[in-house]
Design an enzyme around this catalytic site. Structure first.
Site, short mmCIF file in Angstrom:
data_model
loop_
_atom_site.label_atom_id
_atom_site.label_comp_id
_atom_site.label_asym_id
_atom_site.label_seq_id
_atom_site.Cartn_x
_atom_site.Cartn_y
_atom_site.Cartn_z
N LYS A 1 18.00 -9.96 -26.19
CA LYS A 1 17.53 -10.70 -27.38
C LYS A 1 18.46 -10.45 -28.56
O LYS A 1 18.85 -11.38 -29.25
CB LYS A 1 16.10 -10.26 -27.77
CG LYS A 1 15.04 -10.55 -26.76
CD LYS A 1 13.67 -10.21 -27.30
CE LYS A 1 13.42 -8.74 -27.54
NZ LYS A 1 13.38 -7.88 -26.35
N ARG B 1 5.08 -9.18 -31.19
CA ARG B 1 5.04 -8.53 -29.88
C ARG B 1 3.63 -8.48 -29.30
O ARG B 1 3.43 -8.00 -28.19
CB ARG B 1 5.53 -7.10 -30.06
CG ARG B 1 6.76 -6.79 -29.21
CD ARG B 1 7.16 -5.40 -29.57
NE ARG B 1 8.11 -4.79 -28.75
CZ ARG B 1 9.39 -4.64 -29.09
NH1 ARG B 1 9.86 -5.21 -30.17
NH2 ARG B 1 10.19 -3.95 -28.32
N ARG C 1 22.86 0.89 -21.46
CA ARG C 1 23.10 0.55 -22.86
C ARG C 1 23.63 1.76 -23.65
O ARG C 1 23.11 2.85 -23.53
CB ARG C 1 21.78 0.06 -23.46
CG ARG C 1 21.88 -0.44 -24.85
CD ARG C 1 20.83 -1.46 -25.15
NE ARG C 1 19.45 -1.00 -24.94
CZ ARG C 1 18.40 -1.80 -25.09
NH1 ARG C 1 18.56 -3.06 -25.42
NH2 ARG C 1 17.18 -1.33 -24.89
N ARG D 1 20.07 5.25 -26.71
CA ARG D 1 18.80 5.20 -27.43
C ARG D 1 17.81 6.15 -26.77
O ARG D 1 17.73 6.22 -25.54
CB ARG D 1 18.22 3.77 -27.35
CG ARG D 1 18.67 2.88 -28.48
CD ARG D 1 18.26 1.46 -28.27
NE ARG D 1 16.82 1.26 -28.05
CZ ARG D 1 16.22 0.08 -28.10
NH1 ARG D 1 16.93 -1.00 -28.38
NH2 ARG D 1 14.92 -0.04 -27.88
N ARG E 1 7.94 0.63 -21.42
CA ARG E 1 8.11 -0.53 -22.30
C ARG E 1 7.93 -1.83 -21.54
O ARG E 1 7.36 -2.80 -22.07
CB ARG E 1 9.50 -0.48 -22.97
CG ARG E 1 9.54 0.56 -24.09
CD ARG E 1 10.94 1.07 -24.37
NE ARG E 1 11.83 0.02 -24.80
CZ ARG E 1 13.16 0.07 -24.63
NH1 ARG E 1 13.72 1.10 -24.04
NH2 ARG E 1 13.91 -0.91 -25.06
P1 AMP Z 1 13.16 -2.82 -29.62
O1 AMP Z 1 14.49 -2.43 -30.15
O2 AMP Z 1 12.77 -4.22 -29.97
O3 AMP Z 1 13.02 -2.52 -28.15
O4 AMP Z 1 12.08 -1.91 -30.37
C1 AMP Z 1 12.12 -0.49 -30.28
C2 AMP Z 1 10.74 0.09 -30.54
O5 AMP Z 1 10.32 -0.24 -31.88
C3 AMP Z 1 9.63 -0.47 -29.66
O6 AMP Z 1 9.55 0.16 -28.39
C4 AMP Z 1 8.40 -0.18 -30.52
O7 AMP Z 1 8.06 1.19 -30.49
C5 AMP Z 1 8.91 -0.47 -31.93
N1 AMP Z 1 8.68 -1.90 -32.29
C6 AMP Z 1 9.63 -2.85 -32.55
N2 AMP Z 1 9.06 -4.03 -32.87
C7 AMP Z 1 7.72 -3.84 -32.81
C8 AMP Z 1 6.59 -4.67 -33.02
N3 AMP Z 1 6.73 -5.97 -33.36
N4 AMP Z 1 5.36 -4.13 -32.88
C9 AMP Z 1 5.21 -2.83 -32.57
N5 AMP Z 1 6.22 -1.98 -32.32
C10 AMP Z 1 7.49 -2.47 -32.45
#
Ligand code: AMP
Length: 288
Positions: A68, A145, A179, A223, A234
């Site tokens: 994404k 989300r 990654r 990460r 996740r």
């Molecule tokens: P991502 O980089 O999008 O995978 O986000 C990393 C982490 O940030 C996720 O695993 C969640 O813990 C938190 N996070 C990001 N966006 C959201 C969201 N819209 N709602 C809740 N947690 C989020």
């Protein structure tokens, strides 16, 4: 954009039902307890600008590791709109010594979602900053989300289109584990070489590694939530909580499904084609 900021704040105190109710009546986000904590709440009615008078307001959906961020940031450069990734906002907060950092670290490292209140607060602050700098439009990545977040967003602004990126799960896990991020320039790379044969009706898929230049090689970090356990967690959370968001937008006729055919060289031109943006890229390249 101001409407988005104000109402996201308002929504964070009461959820979708409250938002819907407020939309029916006078919107008064400044009267909600949570909104009072936000400095940028103003007592002005929400205004929705028609799509032709503003920049695009798009959302990118897709499982962790699907890409994404890669495609949303390329499109944001092409279209001149900000790419806003809530995961980046969370990571910025984690790397600060702010009061939320410790609380967030545990949740994020386990691959769990942070609360709507926290995420909406971070997003509101980011939108406010962008608005002050004259930004218009956005490509959201990582938000919404959950269906609740989608309903909140729907209550405050018009989303034009939702791109749903799709890739098979075994490939997603490999991509997440491969990654790497350069801790100096912040760029994302991937050491995994995906080469999966086609079977059971699924097409073969090849994705070359996205290797860093020599200058980044010694500065690569992983990460904390890209461990196998956290990635599987996740993905499970995505299937349980985020997949229903696809249905939400499909029902509105806004969902564009896109099966990634391979790595960036194969996927990017196809994505531009389905988005009808090939001409835009040609123009940009010609004037570069
Ligand atoms: P991502 O980089 O999008 O995978 O986000 C990393 C982490 O940030 C996720 O695993 C969640 O813990 C938190 N996070 C990001 N966006 C959201 C969201 N819209 N709602 C809740 N947690 C989020």
């Amino acid at each position: 954009m101001t409407a988005v900021q104000r109402l996201l704040c308002a929504a964070s105190s009461g959820g979708a039902a409250t938002v819907a109710r407020r939309r029916m009546t006078a919107l008064a986000p400044e009267q909600t307890p949570l909104a009072a904590a936000f400095p940028f709440v103003v007592a002005e009615r929400a205004k929705r600008r028609p799509a032709e008078e503003r920049n695009v307001q798009w959302v990118f959906l897709g499982c962790p590791g699907v890409g994404k961020g890669t495609y949303a940031s390329r499109l944001s450069r092409l279209l001149g709109v900000p790419h806003i990734a809530t995961g980046d906002l969370v990571r910025d907060e984690l790397s600060s010594s702010g009061p939320l950092a410790v609380q967030l670290a545990e949740i994020v490292n386990q691959g769990k979602l942070v609360s709507d209140e926290i995420i909406i607060n971070l997003l509101s602050k980011r939108l406010k900053k962008g608005n002050e700098q004259g930004e218009s439009g956005f490509i959201l990545d990582g938000f919404p989300r959950t269906v609740k977040q989608a309903e909140i967003l729907d209550g405050v602004t018009d989303i034009d289109m939702v791109v749903n990126l799709k890739l098979r799960e075994d490939v997603l896990v490999e991509k997440c584990l491969g990654r790497r991020i350069c801790n100096q320039c912040g760029k994302n790379f991937n050491l995994a070489c995906i080469d999966v044969k086609g079977e059971n009706g699924l097409p073969p898929i090849y994705m070359a590694p996205l290797l860093p230049p020599n200058s980044c090689m010694s500065k690569l970090i992983t990460r904390a939530d890209d461990t196998e356990e956290a990635v599987r967690n996740r993905l499970q959370i995505y299937n349980d909580l985020s997949q229903p968001v696809e249905g939400f937008y499909r029902h509105q006729g806004k969902l564009l499904e896109f099966d990634l055919p391979g790595g960036i060289p194969e996927s990017w031109p196809k994505l531009l084609h389905v988005l009808n943006l090939e001409d835009q890229e040609e123009m940009k390249l010609a004037t570069a």
